[in-house]
Design a protein around this motif. Structure first.
Motif, mmCIF file in Angstrom:
data_model
loop_
_atom_site.group_PDB
_atom_site.id
_atom_site.type_symbol
_atom_site.label_atom_id
_atom_site.label_comp_id
_atom_site.label_asym_id
_atom_site.label_seq_id
_atom_site.Cartn_x
_atom_site.Cartn_y
_atom_site.Cartn_z
ATOM 1 N N ASP A 31 0.849 -1.192 0.000
ATOM 2 C CA ASP A 31 0.000 0.000 0.000
ATOM 3 C C ASP A 31 0.886 1.244 0.000
ATOM 4 N N ARG A 32 0.642 2.148 -0.937
ATOM 5 C CA ARG A 32 1.359 3.419 -1.005
ATOM 6 C C ARG A 32 0.347 4.553 -0.864
ATOM 7 N N VAL A 33 0.565 5.445 0.071
ATOM 8 C CA VAL A 33 -0.329 6.587 0.269
ATOM 9 C C VAL A 33 0.296 7.807 -0.401
ATOM 10 N N SER A 34 -0.494 8.508 -1.197
ATOM 11 C CA SER A 34 0.022 9.638 -1.962
ATOM 12 C C SER A 34 0.531 10.744 -1.047
ATOM 13 N N THR A 35 1.614 11.368 -1.483
ATOM 14 C CA THR A 35 2.222 12.468 -0.733
ATOM 15 C C THR A 35 2.224 13.770 -1.516
ATOM 16 N N GLY A 36 1.752 13.752 -2.747
ATOM 17 C CA GLY A 36 1.742 14.954 -3.572
ATOM 18 C C GLY A 36 1.315 14.623 -4.988
ATOM 19 N N VAL A 37 1.479 15.590 -5.875
ATOM 20 C CA VAL A 37 1.049 15.450 -7.264
ATOM 21 C C VAL A 37 2.221 15.757 -8.185
ATOM 22 N N ALA A 38 2.617 14.773 -8.972
ATOM 23 C CA ALA A 38 3.649 15.001 -9.983
ATOM 24 C C ALA A 38 3.047 15.648 -11.225
ATOM 25 N N ASP A 39 1.900 15.155 -11.646
ATOM 26 C CA ASP A 39 1.136 15.759 -12.732
ATOM 27 C C ASP A 39 -0.309 15.317 -12.568
ATOM 28 N N PRO A 40 -1.259 16.095 -13.099
ATOM 29 C CA PRO A 40 -2.679 15.842 -12.806
ATOM 30 C C PRO A 40 -3.218 14.598 -13.502
ATOM 31 N N LEU A 41 -4.269 14.052 -12.904
ATOM 32 C CA LEU A 41 -5.027 12.954 -13.493
ATOM 33 C C LEU A 41 -6.241 13.528 -14.219
ATOM 34 N N ALA A 42 -6.677 12.842 -15.254
ATOM 35 C CA ALA A 42 -7.805 13.336 -16.037
ATOM 36 C C ALA A 42 -8.747 12.191 -16.394
ATOM 37 N N CYS A 43 -9.968 12.567 -16.690
ATOM 38 C CA CYS A 43 -10.929 11.661 -17.316
ATOM 39 C C CYS A 43 -11.329 12.301 -18.635
#
Length: 548
Positions: A31-43
């Protein structure tokens, strides 16, 4: 309809689905818990509607006038009840919705909930919906797998956001003028940002381009001298192995949608490579996100780029001849830029795909096919229990991937043992698996809910034969997730993907999937004049796809 009139209309939409709160990232054993955003996710959403050809239909129309008059009152009543179709629309009722999500995968429950929400929000606007994942390994978990818990809050937020966006697309198809996205609660649901923009339905043409991404993908399974496969072996271990188990598929296929005047509106890019270069705990769309940015930069126009993951179950980017680190955001940038260059170079040879006036430009078929399950031997369950008793319930530390499994990591062994025992009670001898065929003109997408091996994808592509009547694109991670889908001989040779907990389907399933698309979705289409298909599959299926 005059011959010059467009037959395909579309609305393209892209929304930001990056969570504003920490989430568990799916893709690895731990399990890895996010610590930030490298680049955005999209739909990304693509809504298509077909305008039928009516040339030569006047006599039939005159004969049908009484029935038409009788139906007008019911139509007007339905329009009053439905805000989506209150305005007159020049389009037929044939509407298809494509939904591509920057996520690793999603379970059956998410797929079912989303499809129900899409239909409810759009008041039954869609004839069919095709939902698929980009397979990035640095996005919130939409399923429980190994040590990673399903992110229920994010899943609920996401369904709300996508349903709202699909509703906007349906209104745009029905109304014609630009539609301003909804404001209020749906504009920002659960920390998911919403970028406001006008939507409009435009007539589009479709062009197809093909390129080859040589040297970017590699077969990740290597065979030992005993014939057993090892997934992602280290450089030191590879020196003791015979070589890669199989081939790759370097083909890149581009579907370019242009509006009248030639301006690009959207792009579908089909490629065969795992979406797992970034690693770590930063949210990222991985290399397909970089692909989109580089394509936009090259075209000089903002367009959504839909990544269509092909049969990449045994294919990834790890070059066995390369030295140095091959994981990280810089690697995603390198791969995305390289694929974008292949895409941009191919566009000079793009050929328009004419929509045959005798055929509907859109067609879709969804079947639930009974496929055999993957057996969990009782001896393996006993071994898993003994391992966990002996380990005393030790926890998991560090990043755990298939590479650690190949190296014999005890921590990975414990994770797999727990997962085997967790999955065992719900295992079945067979499953009703959703297989979806969607046609845009002469392009056929074969939606498969899992990670098919490249051999399966090559068999589907080869099934079109040499006639050139239909371009076939296998599409993995579509409609749900049944794990890795291996040909029977690949399952017998072992490796991570062949483990009982890595997939629900047995070795005969791969051949049955190919046969289904040939006989049901494709042969049936040929008989009805909808989807041309070659009948020479038996001569083209690789040995690895024969039922075991």
């Amino acid at each position: 309809m005059r011959a010059s009139e467009p037959r395909l209309w579309a609305v393209f939409h892209r929304i930001d689905i990056t969570p504003s709160y920490p989430v568990s990232l799916l893709g690895y054993f731990n399990d890895r818990v996010s610590t930030g955003v490298a680049d955005p996710l999209a739909c990304r959403l693509a809504a298509f509607a077909a305008k039928p050809a009516i040339r030569g239909a006047k006599p039939a129309i005159r004969g049908a006038k009484p029935a038409i008059r009788g139906a007008q009152a019911a139509i007007r009543g339905a329009a009053r009840r439905s805000p989506l179709f209150a305005a007159r629309s020049p389009l037929s009722a044939a509407r298809l919705l494509f939904v591509q999500i920057d996520t690793c995968l999603f379970d059956d429950a998410f797929a079912w909930t989303l499809r129900r929400a899409l239909r409810a929000r759009a008041n039954g606007a869609w004839s069919e919906v095709l939902v698929f994942a980009s397979h990035t390994h640095t996005a919130p978990a939409l399923a429980r797998l190994y040590e990673t818990p399903r992110q229920d809050r994010y899943a609920a937020d996401l369904v709300t956001r996508i349903a709202a966006a699909a509703g906007e697309a349906a209104r745009a198809l029905a109304a014609g003028p630009p539609v301003t996205p909804l404001q209020g609660p749906d504009a920002r649901a659960g920390g998911l940002a919403h970028a406001a923009q006008g939507l409009r339905a435009v007539p589009v043409s479709l062009s197809v381009a093909r390129g080859r991404a040589e040297g970017l993908s590699f077969n990740r399974r290597w065979l030992g001298r005993d014939g057993r496969a090892v997934t992602n072996p280290s450089r030191a271990l590879r020196a003791q192995l015979a070589g890669p188990e199989g081939s790759v598929d370097p083909e890149v296929v581009v579907l370019l949608f242009r509006e009248e005047g030639g301006a690009p509106r959207a792009m579908f890019v089909s490629a065969v490579n795992h979406t797992d270069t970034v690693g770590g705990q930063q949210l990222s769309a991985d290399w397909p996100g970089q692909l989109e940015r580089e394509v936009i930069r090259g075209l000089g126009v903002e367009v959504p780029v839909f990544f269509l993951p092909g049969a990449q179950g045994n294919i990834n980017h790890f070059d066995p001849a390369a030295e140095g680190e091959q994981t990280g955001f810089a690697e995603a940038q390198r791969l995305g830029k390289a694929y974008a260059q292949v895409v941009l170079d191919s566009l000079s040879a793009a050929r328009p795909l004419a929509l045959d006036s005798r055929l509907p430009p859109l067609a879709s078929r969804l079947d639930h096919v009974r496929l055999p399950g993957r057996r969990i031997p009782a001896a393996e369950l006993d071994a898993a229990r003994r391992l966990l008793r002996a380990s005393g319930g030790e926890g998991v530390a560090g990043t755990l991937t298939a590479s650690e499994l190949a190296a014999g990591s005890p921590a990975v062994g414990r994770v797999l043992a727990r997962e085997l025992l967790r999955q065992s009670p719900s295992r079945r001898r067979s499953y009703r698996v959703p297989l979806q065929a969607v046609r845009l003109g002469g392009v056929l997408l074969c939606g498969i809910p899992g990670e098919p091996f490249v051999e399966l994808g090559l068999a589907l592509k080869g099934a079109a034969g040499t006639s050139g009547s239909c371009l076939v694109l296998p599409l993995g991670l579509a409609g749900g997730y049944y794990g890795y889908i291996l040909p029977g001989d690949r399952l017998a040779s072992g490796g991570y993907e062949a483990l009982p907990m890595a997939g629900r389907l047995g070795g005969a399933a791969a051949a049955m999937i190919v046969e289904h698309f040939r006989r049901r979705a494709l042969t049936a289409g040929r008989e009805s004049g909808n989807i041309p298909w070659s009948s020479k599959l038996e001569d083209q299926v690789p040995t690895g796809l024969q039922e075991q």
